[in-house]
Design an enzyme around this catalytic site. Structure first.
Site, PDB file in Angstrom:
ATOM      1  N   HIS A  96      -6.058  15.075  25.915  1.00  0.00           N
ATOM      2  CA  HIS A  96      -7.320  15.086  25.163  1.00  0.00           C
ATOM      3  C   HIS A  96      -8.426  15.780  25.961  1.00  0.00           C
ATOM      4  O   HIS A  96      -9.223  16.546  25.399  1.00  0.00           O
ATOM      5  CB  HIS A  96      -7.754  13.667  24.800  1.00  0.00           C
ATOM      6  CG  HIS A  96      -6.753  12.938  23.961  1.00  0.00           C
ATOM      7  ND1 HIS A  96      -6.795  11.572  23.758  1.00  0.00           N
ATOM      8  CD2 HIS A  96      -5.659  13.385  23.279  1.00  0.00           C
ATOM      9  CE1 HIS A  96      -5.770  11.217  22.978  1.00  0.00           C
ATOM     10  NE2 HIS A  96      -5.077  12.298  22.685  1.00  0.00           N
ATOM     11  N   HIS A 134       4.699  16.024  22.680  1.00  0.00           N
ATOM     12  CA  HIS A 134       4.402  16.516  24.032  1.00  0.00           C
ATOM     13  C   HIS A 134       5.627  17.139  24.702  1.00  0.00           C
ATOM     14  O   HIS A 134       5.513  18.144  25.398  1.00  0.00           O
ATOM     15  CB  HIS A 134       3.846  15.381  24.885  1.00  0.00           C
ATOM     16  CG  HIS A 134       2.598  14.782  24.327  1.00  0.00           C
ATOM     17  ND1 HIS A 134       1.440  15.506  24.132  1.00  0.00           N
ATOM     18  CD2 HIS A 134       2.315  13.528  23.893  1.00  0.00           C
ATOM     19  CE1 HIS A 134       0.515  14.721  23.610  1.00  0.00           C
ATOM     20  NE2 HIS A 134       1.020  13.522  23.456  1.00  0.00           N
TER      21      HIS A 134
END
EC number: 3.5.1.108
Length: 303
Positions: free
Chosen positions: A78, A264
């Site tokens: 993030h 991911h």
């Protein structure tokens, strides 16, 4: 010339690690030209540095984790997404623990921190990685692809067989030449299902998770009192994650990323494959900013 950027000032914040539940002190600092984004475990003696590069990704369960030997930094995506969205090339990220604080579960607070610190242009050309041909990785029915594109575009599709998500938009495509990362993507929060939380906590994950820093969904709906920030917040968060993961290339991208149920792990596999296939990309700089296909990199005038 499009120049490299760093922060104008040092700025600090405090938060909680999503998975560890620990209090974390975060400090963002300016860094010299060609440093890249470097994480520093300031709680260790001596301090351990981990550059934000694809080769340093060690774990990809629930988040992207950078490692250097037995030292790690969890949940970098993030913050890296905010760095990418604001075009920060060089910065030190100092942490007092092994995880970046989750803040509100989006990149919004990091965008605010970076903008508060101010942006400073540096006396060197910003390097972009331009995709020259298609590169794809697949795993089962999951897929992640890079394609040539004159600009930066991220398309993503999720496919959750869940009563709440089935009725919501599960695909989105964002072309950053015409869309603001800050307004349209940065505030999308991570999400989790009540049915999974017990399992995660048993495995010491999501210990810091709550409706304060995630969208929590049960069989009937969204449990957060204020509901969603965007109608398509679920898939927008996957775009946010992907932008953070892609920034582990070490440079801003000129190209398109397409993800179908990617996460991911697959994102990192794609980066490693791209890096290995040296005929699939090139590094470019722009002496004349008006010839660059990327305008989303200049949302705030760097002083």
């Amino acid at each position: 010339m499009i120049k490299q950027r760093t922060l104008k000032n040092t700025i600090r914040a405090t938060g909680v690690g999503l998975h560890s539940g620990e209090k974390v002190y975060l400090t963002l600092k300016p860094a010299p030209v060609d440093t890249g984004i470097v994480f520093r475990r300031a709680d260790l003696d001596p301090v351990v540095e981990i550059p934000a590069r694809a080769a340093n990704v060690g774990e990809t369960t629930m988040s992207t984790t950078l490692v250097n030997g037995d030292v790690k930094v969890d949940t970098v995506e993030h913050l890296l997404s905010a760095m990418a969205g604001l075009g920060i090339d060089n910065a030190y990220v100092e942490l007092s623990a092994s995880e970046v604080p989750i803040m509100d579960g989006s990149a919004g607070p990091f965008v605010f921190l970076i903008q508060s610190a101010g942006l400073e242009e540096q006396d060197a050309a910003k390097k972009f990685i331009r995709i020259l041909r298609e590169v794809t990785v697949e795993e089962g029915d999951k897929r992640a692809t890079f394609l040539p594109f004159e600009g930066f575009k991220v398309s993503f599709e999720i496919d959750f067989d869940h009563p709440v998500l089935r009725n919501r938009t599960q695909s989105a495509s964002v072309d950053f030449s015409s869309t603001s990362f800050v307004k349209e993507v940065s505030r999308a929060r991570t999400f989790g299902f009540m049915r999974d939380i017990e399992y995660l906590r048993k495995h010491n994950l999501a210990l810091g998770g709550s409706v304060e820093n995630a969208i929590v969904v049960d069989e009937d709906g969204v449990l957060n009192e204020d509901g969603l920030r965007y109608e398509d917040e679920f898939v927008k968060h996957k775009i946010l994650d992907a932008i953070g993961d892609l920034y582990l290339l070490g440079n801003s991208l000129i190209g398109e990323f397409k993800g179908f149920k990617s996460g991911h792990a697959l994102n990192n596999q794609l980066l490693r494959k791209l890096i290995a296939e040296t005929d699939a990309w090139e590094v470019v700089t722009f002496e004349d900013a008006s010839t660059a296909p990327i305008s989303y990199m200049r949302p705030v005038a760097a002083v």
